[in-house]
Design an enzyme around this catalytic site. Structure first.
Site, PDB file in Angstrom:
ATOM      1  N   GLU A  70       0.872  -1.174   0.000  1.00 55.96           N
ATOM      2  CA  GLU A  70       0.000   0.000   0.000  1.00 55.96           C
ATOM      3  C   GLU A  70       0.909   1.223   0.000  1.00 55.96           C
ATOM      4  O   GLU A  70       1.602   1.485   0.987  1.00 55.96           O
ATOM      5  CB  GLU A  70      -0.902  -0.026   1.242  1.00 55.96           C
ATOM      6  N   ARG A  75       3.917   9.685   7.762  1.00 55.27           N
ATOM      7  CA  ARG A  75       4.628   8.630   7.066  1.00 55.27           C
ATOM      8  C   ARG A  75       3.762   7.383   7.082  1.00 55.27           C
ATOM      9  O   ARG A  75       2.823   7.296   7.866  1.00 55.27           O
ATOM     10  CB  ARG A  75       5.974   8.350   7.750  1.00 55.27           C
ATOM     11  N   LYS A  76       4.114   6.424   6.227  1.00 60.50           N
ATOM     12  CA  LYS A  76       3.284   5.224   6.129  1.00 60.50           C
ATOM     13  C   LYS A  76       3.296   4.438   7.437  1.00 60.50           C
ATOM     14  O   LYS A  76       2.270   3.924   7.872  1.00 60.50           O
ATOM     15  CB  LYS A  76       3.764   4.342   4.972  1.00 60.50           C
ATOM     16  N   VAL A  77       4.466   4.317   8.036  1.00 62.15           N
ATOM     17  CA  VAL A  77       4.555   3.562   9.282  1.00 62.15           C
ATOM     18  C   VAL A  77       4.742   4.550  10.435  1.00 62.15           C
ATOM     19  O   VAL A  77       5.707   5.308  10.445  1.00 62.15           O
ATOM     20  CB  VAL A  77       5.737   2.572   9.240  1.00 62.15           C
TER      21      VAL A  77
END
Lengths: 348, 348
Positions: free
Chosen positions: B145, B342-344
């Site tokens: 993703e 951020r993604k994580v």
């Protein structure tokens, strides 16, 4: 005049109300604690709405940390609309409601009793429908609350939960610490005039975020609810950790963020969070008893009394209650009668 | 161009991702269901943040209604900061995380395992730190993703929860109904161009409220989160019942309220709620497959496929995902890289 409102009076009555509660409810709570022990309760299900649900959020941390009990917040529609209630027989099911009248909360307790669960309610009305459904009724003794926005019943609910946690833990140090709370609330109320001045600055604030974590996660929800009810500010509560998972994108220059950060093991976490907010140029309003933390704020609101962290939500909400009152007054709203609300909300 | 974004692609990939998941994870989920039965699990504790926490809200209703299991949402700070975790030995402890990397969620699972609880995780990364801590790992198979705002992993998480609830209930009708979901999502995606037009109207909306109840309480939280992440709108989620206990005071002429109201036993409740909003002259945006409900809306967003209510959150979120995408585009924001995220996200 804000000082002639029921809300002002009820906020300032809190030390006395808390003293009365400590005097009168020890035995009831000992009986409930004995039942929790003898029935080997493994988890707690709490049914509540609005301000009382925020008291439930406090219980979630307190019963978890102090008593080792996981807490589930009930989903009343499973009982009332879907009519597929979960199995509760081995739980303590705790209803919290100032009025004891909301039909959905009554339904959860009635179902719990039917299933043979241990039931208890915390309410200001010992003769309410809700109280009829419980094995144990803990009365707030807060006196009638005439302002629609709850204040003294909220801190009373927190006090009952604190007393239950400490009693169940059989911890003499915790039980002794409870005695400090009424005086600490009285000391913190000394901030009244300062908050009245500060509120002017926020006359045209349309939105804000309110942050707390751990024991004071509940405080963030309750402060945000007071701002919504009393001042119609779009105030959204978050834990500092959840806020970093997405909503942080909202923050830009001047965005107001209220951080509830009393002393305790969670404090370094909140200090780091305030630094992140400063980097993004948010307007930070910080409620704390810790000077180094207050020094990070654009607008510091000092808690003049310190309590152990597990009790700090009872004092930490007070500046927020006053902020709601004086911001409503700054906006020429009636603090006792928010538009479109009644004291008792009946939902199913 | 919004249509060249990762977000657009990932939203439109959802039917295929859901089909893959149904094909691949049945056996893993059967094994978990067998363990839940044989260990006589009485309640579930869910640890998750952000979008995954919203999937947990869906599980709260589904496991309660279908499997009779009360659900507690974990309070990770009790594990990581307070270091006073509750007793979990008789619970199913379920971690949900796209990345499987957030240290606080990993800590909850590690503690649960230490205490001997049954543990499971739902993640897109079977080799993640989180997956290492679990007895059962259910992989989303959603593919990478790349947009920061989660879409396909959210609906995949809902699908895993639905599959687990149906498998545990051993209900052939429910298991069969799951097969309809991928096509239903594909049909609902046909609203894409209409949402792109409607989004223009909200170019200057600064705040809104998002309402859902029961199974779609989760949808309200997830839609609000997408609006915050992608468009920086102050979007606050509520159940219709909680909203009446205070926040209703916010509503005045033109205040935007998005109501997620698919067919089901909860629908009459939401219809009454929309009537209250109309009386207060709110701007109502209604997502529903029911024509009479859509007729109550200022702006109707029609779900072109109907699912049983317990599965409806998987389709009902889709117009909201598209609304987030196109409103971001209308505001000239990058839909793949919201500011400051951020993604994580690693929180403790």
């Amino acid at each position: 005049m804000p000082t002639t409102s029921h809300l002002y009076r009820e906020i300032h009555e809190q030390p006395q109300v808390l003293r009365t509660l400590l005097d009168r409810q020890r035995q009831t709570i000992q009986a409930l604690a004995a039942d929790i022990r003898s029935r080997q309760i493994e988890y707690v299900v709490i049914a509540a709405r609005g301000t009382s649900d925020n008291a439930g959020r406090y219980a979630n941390y307190l019963f978890g940390a102090v008593n080792g009990l996981p807490v589930a917040l009930a989903t009343p529609s499973l009982y009332t609309i879907y009519k597929r209630p979960p199995r509760l027989a081995h739980a303590l099911v705790l209803g919290i409601s100032q009025s004891g009248k909301s039909p959905d909360i009554v339904s959860v307790l009635a179902e719990a009793r039917k299933q043979g669960a241990l039931t208890a309610v915390i309410t200001n009305f010992a003769d309410s429908d809700l109280a009829q459904e419980a094995d144990h009724v803990i009365e707030l003794h807060a006196g009638e609350e005439r302002a629609v926005a709850a204040t003294k019943t909220y801190t009373s609910e927190l006090m009952v939960i604190a007393l239950l946690g400490a009693t169940l833990a059989e911890d003499p140090g915790m039980l002794a610490a409870l005695e400090q709370v009424p005086d600490a609330v009285a000391t913190v109320l000394g901030i009244n005039d300062h908050v009245a001045q500060i509120a002017q600055r926020y006359r045209y604030m349309s939105d804000c975020v309110v942050i707390g974590r751990g024991y004071n996660y509940a405080s963030a929800f309750e402060l945000a609810l007071k701002l919504k009810e009393l001042t119609y500010t779009i105030a959204e509560p978050y834990s500092s950790a959840d806020f970093l998972h997405g909503p942080l994108a909202l923050i830009q220059h001047g965005f107001p963020v209220i951080v509830i950060a009393p002393s305790g093991v969670i404090l370094p976490e909140l200090q780091s969070f305030i630094q992140v907010l400063r980097q993004r140029e948010a307007e930070t309003i910080v409620i704390s008893d810790d000077q180094a933390t207050l020094d990070l704020a654009r607008i510091p609101l000092r808690l003049a009394a310190s309590l152990p962290e597990w009790l700090s939500p009872i004092t930490a909400i007070v500046p927020g209650q006053l902020f709601g009152l004086y911001l409503a007054a700054a906006r020429d709203y009636d603090p006792d009668h928010p538009r479109g609300l009644r004291k008792v909300t009946e939902t199913r």
